[in-house]
Design an enzyme around this catalytic site. Structure first.
Site, PDB file in Angstrom:
ATOM      1  N   ARG A 150       1.464  -1.034  17.050  1.00 31.50           N
ATOM      2  CA  ARG A 150       1.152  -2.345  16.147  1.00 31.50           C
ATOM      3  C   ARG A 150       1.016  -3.661  17.194  1.00 31.50           C
ATOM      4  O   ARG A 150       2.253  -3.829  17.709  1.00 31.50           O
ATOM      5  CB  ARG A 150       2.083  -2.091  15.023  1.00 31.50           C
ATOM      6  N   LYS A 176       5.751  11.745   8.280  1.00 33.11           N
ATOM      7  CA  LYS A 176       4.507  12.092   8.102  1.00 33.11           C
ATOM      8  C   LYS A 176       4.135  13.449   9.130  1.00 33.11           C
ATOM      9  O   LYS A 176       3.486  14.376   8.492  1.00 33.11           O
ATOM     10  CB  LYS A 176       3.684  11.022   8.740  1.00 33.11           C
ATOM     11  N   LYS A 191       7.234   5.020  17.098  1.00 33.35           N
ATOM     12  CA  LYS A 191       6.183   3.731  16.931  1.00 33.35           C
ATOM     13  C   LYS A 191       6.364   2.825  18.074  1.00 33.35           C
ATOM     14  O   LYS A 191       7.436   2.702  18.304  1.00 33.35           O
ATOM     15  CB  LYS A 191       6.416   3.204  15.372  1.00 33.35           C
ATOM     16  N   GLY A 247      -6.977  -3.811  -0.385  1.00 30.63           N
ATOM     17  CA  GLY A 247      -7.084  -3.522   1.039  1.00 30.63           C
ATOM     18  C   GLY A 247      -8.686  -2.926   1.514  1.00 30.63           C
ATOM     19  O   GLY A 247      -8.756  -1.723   1.493  1.00 30.63           O
ATOM     20  N   GLY A 287      -9.877   1.616   3.670  1.00 32.30           N
ATOM     21  CA  GLY A 287     -10.175   1.214   2.119  1.00 32.30           C
ATOM     22  C   GLY A 287     -11.595   1.355   2.100  1.00 32.30           C
ATOM     23  O   GLY A 287     -12.064   1.619   1.114  1.00 32.30           O
ATOM     24  N   ASP A 334      -9.018  -8.053  -1.328  1.00 30.88           N
ATOM     25  CA  ASP A 334      -8.803  -7.941  -0.056  1.00 30.88           C
ATOM     26  C   ASP A 334      -8.282  -9.624   0.394  1.00 30.88           C
ATOM     27  O   ASP A 334      -8.844 -10.487  -0.408  1.00 30.88           O
ATOM     28  CB  ASP A 334      -9.758  -7.567   0.829  1.00 30.88           C
ATOM     29  N   ALA A 386      -1.870   2.875   3.066  1.00 33.45           N
ATOM     30  CA  ALA A 386      -0.915   2.062   3.665  1.00 33.45           C
ATOM     31  C   ALA A 386       0.584   2.467   3.829  1.00 33.45           C
ATOM     32  O   ALA A 386       1.290   3.544   3.003  1.00 33.45           O
ATOM     33  CB  ALA A 386      -0.861   0.916   2.548  1.00 33.45           C
ATOM     34  N   ASN A 387       1.014   2.382   4.980  1.00 38.95           N
ATOM     35  CA  ASN A 387       2.343   2.945   5.326  1.00 38.95           C
ATOM     36  C   ASN A 387       3.510   2.268   4.920  1.00 38.95           C
ATOM     37  O   ASN A 387       3.719   0.946   4.511  1.00 38.95           O
ATOM     38  CB  ASN A 387       2.631   2.949   7.071  1.00 38.95           C
TER      39      ASN A 387
END
Ligand SMILES: NC(=O)c1ccc[n+]([C@@H]2O[C@H](COP(=O)([O-])OP(=O)(O)OC[C@H]3O[C@@H](n4cnc5c(N)ncnc54)[C@H](O)[C@@H]3O)[C@@H](O)[C@H]2O)c1
Length: 328
Positions: free
Chosen positions: A36, A60, A72, A174, A179, A195, A247-248
């Protein structure tokens, strides 16, 4: 309680910028998770984000039956990113990935894409999703959206008695790459999108302002922007029957799942609904599966959600099993 295996934070020698990797667990296999690239108000916020997101990746992989652990990484944006600086910080990040010796393997996430993975690959073999013309599988948005649509089918059957969403009102918060693909995959439904970027508005779908997306009456809400959107306050105002989206980390804390249940709202955990991208990428890039075979594995999310919701129903609304291997 500290439950992660490793958190490493480095200042890059080329860029002077902070990058970090958190490995939550490698018990099931080498840990995977996206990189990220984002601005944070404080470095501690970035650390909190990388720790939460890496744990979500463990859940997940486990829910998807993938033999990998969760990790991550975060590149903290603290200045204007020129193309030269972007390259420098990605190469710094590749050095950090190499410190893990293959125990962490990176893919793209918010703020990074296949071209960035190609830069990482210059210094480390542990990067997935290179552009297709370079032999990678490219953006995972398509398989992620397909997985959400599979989850929606099962959850709609459970909630409305049919997987057909024709005529149902669906709000998608989103309207980004995932999306938009979900909206286009919902032929026949009455789709409204939202959005923070007003330029995303299109006459093709209805539109609601972002601050109203979680208050609009609809059959289904699809969180497809950022995490932390389901809080005690937002849940109180929800006027939907079903929440399923990519969305996480949608819940501000685990207790919100109980609040949703108490209001009679069916919620599919994001680590189950959003697994299409990682399932597809690992099937293609690790297992050598072809496109169709990999998509079939993504479609397995429908059966997973079916089992999850049936288990939850049997348990009177809660399902401890919802974070365990559902065997896709
Ligand atoms: N792309 C994938 O393969 C993938 C896989 C798993 C999970 N996810 C998650 O799904 C979500 C969407 O991913 P994406 O790839 O479409 O990202 P994206 O950046 O393409 O799209 C996100 C969209 O949300 C909008 N947005 C940001 N904040 C908002 C807000 N508060 N309210 C409304 N809109 C807002 C942005 O303007 C953007 O258009 C992210 O949370 C991501 O972590 C994506």
């Amino acid at each position: 309680m500290w439950e992660h295996e490793r958190l490493v934070v480095r200042t890059g020698k080329r860029s002077g910028m902070t990058t970090m990797v958190a490995v939550h667990s490698s018990a099931a296999g080498p840990a995977v998770g996206g990189t990220r690239m984002k601005e944070y108000a404080a470095i501690t916020d970035a650390v909190t984000d990388v720790l939460r997101l890496s744990k979500a990746m463990t859940l997940k992989c486990e829910a998807a039956g993938i033999p990998h652990g969760g990790a991550k990484s975060v590149i903290v944006v603290d200045r204007e990113i020129t193309p030269e600086l972007r390259r420098a910080v990605l190469l710094d990040h590749a050095d950090l990935i190499n410190e893990f010796g293959g125990a962490y393997r990176a893919g793209p996430d918010v703020g990074t894409g296949p071209d960035d993975m190609a830069v990482l690959r210059e210094l480390t073999p542990h990067a997935y999703c290179l552009p297709e013309e370079q032999g990678g599988t490219g953006s995972s948005s398509g398989p992620t959206a397909r997985g959400v649509l599979a989850a929606l089918k099962a959850a709609s059957r459970h909630t409305f008695g049919t997987s057909d969403l024709t005529g149902r009102k669906v709000v998608i918060s989103g309207f980004g790459s995932v999306g938009e693909l979900i909206a286009r995959g919902l032929a026949g439904a009455d789709v409204t999108v939202s959005d923070v970027d007003g330029s995303r508005r299109t006459a093709e779908f209805g539109w609601v302002d972002p601050d109203q997306a979680y208050r609009t009456r609809a059959d289904v809400l699809v969180p497809a922007a950022v995490g932390g959107v389901l809080s005690p306050e937002t849940v109180e105002h929800l006027d939907v029957k079903l929440v399923v989206g990519p969305a996480n980390n949608q819940l501000t804390d685990d207790g919100v799942a109980g609040l949703l249940r108490d209001r009679g709202i069916v919620w599919v955990p994001d680590h189950v609904a959003s697994a299409g991208g990682v399932i597809y990428t690992l099937a293609r890039e690790d297992d050598g599966a072809d496109h169709e075979t990999a998509l079939k594995r993504v479609d397995g999310i429908e059966a997973t959600v079916d089992r999850l919701l049936r288990t939850r129903q049997r348990n009177g609304g809660s399902a401890p099993a919802e974070v365990s291997n559902m065997g896709i």
